[in-house]
Motif scaffolding. Structure first.
Motif, short mmCIF file in Angstrom:
data_model
loop_
_atom_site.label_atom_id
_atom_site.label_comp_id
_atom_site.label_asym_id
_atom_site.label_seq_id
_atom_site.Cartn_x
_atom_site.Cartn_y
_atom_site.Cartn_z
N LYS A 270 0.80 -1.23 0.00
CA LYS A 270 0.00 0.00 0.00
C LYS A 270 0.83 1.27 0.00
O LYS A 270 0.29 2.36 -0.24
N TYR A 271 2.12 1.16 0.26
CA TYR A 271 2.93 2.37 0.45
C TYR A 271 4.27 2.25 -0.26
O TYR A 271 4.79 1.16 -0.49
N LYS A 272 4.82 3.42 -0.57
CA LYS A 272 6.19 3.54 -1.04
C LYS A 272 6.88 4.59 -0.18
O LYS A 272 6.38 5.71 -0.05
N VAL A 292 6.21 9.45 2.20
CA VAL A 292 5.44 8.21 2.20
C VAL A 292 4.32 8.40 1.19
O VAL A 292 3.46 9.28 1.36
N GLN A 294 1.09 6.94 -1.01
CA GLN A 294 0.06 5.92 -1.07
C GLN A 294 -0.92 6.27 -2.19
O GLN A 294 -1.15 7.44 -2.48
N GLN A 310 0.88 11.99 -0.66
CA GLN A 310 2.23 11.89 -0.13
C GLN A 310 2.35 12.70 1.15
O GLN A 310 1.93 13.84 1.21
#
Length: 334
Positions: A270-272, A292, A294, A310
């Protein structure tokens, strides 16, 4: 033996054959700090400097104790970083092939070690061409080249298919450590008379890739909540959790002891999470920005396009006490 070297007890038993300028030690039984080994040695006295060559096999071997005797790797005292001793390379030439079923390097445990130790004309080199550690494979090289302008040092490390958590613990890293299988490469070059000055002046690179696993000591929901509330906070405040990830990648360029993150990303379902900026060896300072990202679940009514949400932030403080300062929360690229 290098001045101030502390190698513990040494014993040797061997069949000796001597001729003019040469002594051969066959069926040699050697013990370093009560670590027994077997092999053969050859001592040649015909050159300007004596030459020691041979092959030694150990069941167990303390690498730190061995290296302090033959290469300038030990600090001047056991208390901490000290002068790098290079005078030994002016007194003897050395060419040894080593193997050990088990070995230690401080707290690091290694198995099935194949290594070489070479000293010649002011150049000292210690290579581990193959060893098992951290669940994977380790190759490393330490090179000290004594030149008129000063000693040049080169350090190389390749850790393949290792347990990221175990490797990071041995390296002294405790935060945001990828727990999973990965590969780490380190190349450092530079001048230095003491261990600290080597790392403070080194140029080189660091890269690492990790597969599925988790980021240790990182509670992402608590982190996002703190960034939404605003105000800086310590990373330790959100360390009560782990974040499952699909993979992570880090690439950094090092110049005069300062690492610049070219890429630092961790991806989950779900996240980078990304970071960029600099971290210095001297002072252990941090100056990083990050985010972060999403996926945006809402469709913009006017454009019909979707964009990622973000949470952006700065990271300051030191390696031991990093602090987070939120920037804003909005659409990436704004």
């Amino acid at each position: 033996i290098a001045p101030s070297a502390a190698i513990g007890s040494v014993s040797i038993s061997s069949k000796v054959t001597a001729s003019a300028g040469r002594i051969k030690f066959e069926n040699t039984a050697l013990a370093l700090d009560n670590n027994p080994g077997m092999g053969a040695l050859d001592l040649s006295l015909g050159d300007a400097q004596p030459v020691i060559s041979g092959t030694l096999a150990f069941d167990t071997l303390d690498l730190r104790s061995f290296l302090s005797a033959f290469t300038p790797l030990g600090p001047a005292s056991g208390a901490g970083p000290g002068d790098v001793e290079t005078n030994f390379a002016d007194r003897v030439n050395l060419d040894l092939r080593l193997s050990a079923a088990h070995a230690t390097a401080g707290t690091i445990q290694l198995a099935d070690v194949a290594a070489t130790a070479q000293v010649k004309d002011g150049l000292s080199v210690f290579d581990i061409s193959d060893a098992s550690a951290f669940g994977g494979n380790i190759q490393t090289s330490l090179r000290f080249d004594r030149k008129p302008e000063g000693t040049q040092v080169e350090i190389r490390l390749l850790a393949s298919d290792v347990d990221g958590g175990a490797f990071a613990t041995a390296a002294g890293m405790t935060r945001l450590v990828p727990v999973g299988t990965g590969t780490v490469s380190v190349i450092l070059k530079g001048p230095g008379r003491t261990w600290d000055s080597i790392f403070e002046n080194a140029d080189g690179s660091v890269s690492a890739t990790f597969g599925p696993g988790a980021l240790s000591k990182f509670n992402l929901p608590a982190f996002l909540k703190h960034t939404e509330q605003g105000g800086f906070f310590a990373l330790d405040d959100v360390s009560d959790g782990t974040l499952p990830i699909d993979g992570a990648e880090v690439k950094a360029t090092i110049s005069r002891g300062v690492a610049r993150l070219d890429k630092a990303e961790a991806n989950s379902a779900k996240y980078k999470i990304w970071l960029s900026g600099i971290a210095s060896y001297a002072g252990r300072g941090l100056a990083l920005s990050g985010g972060v990202i999403q996926p945006d679940q809402a469709t913009t009514q006017k454009t019909g396009q979707q964009g990622p949400n973000q949470s952006s932030f700065f990271v300051g403080g030191t390696w031991n006490t990093p602090f987070i300062s939120p920037i804003s929360r909005g659409v990436s690229g704004e």
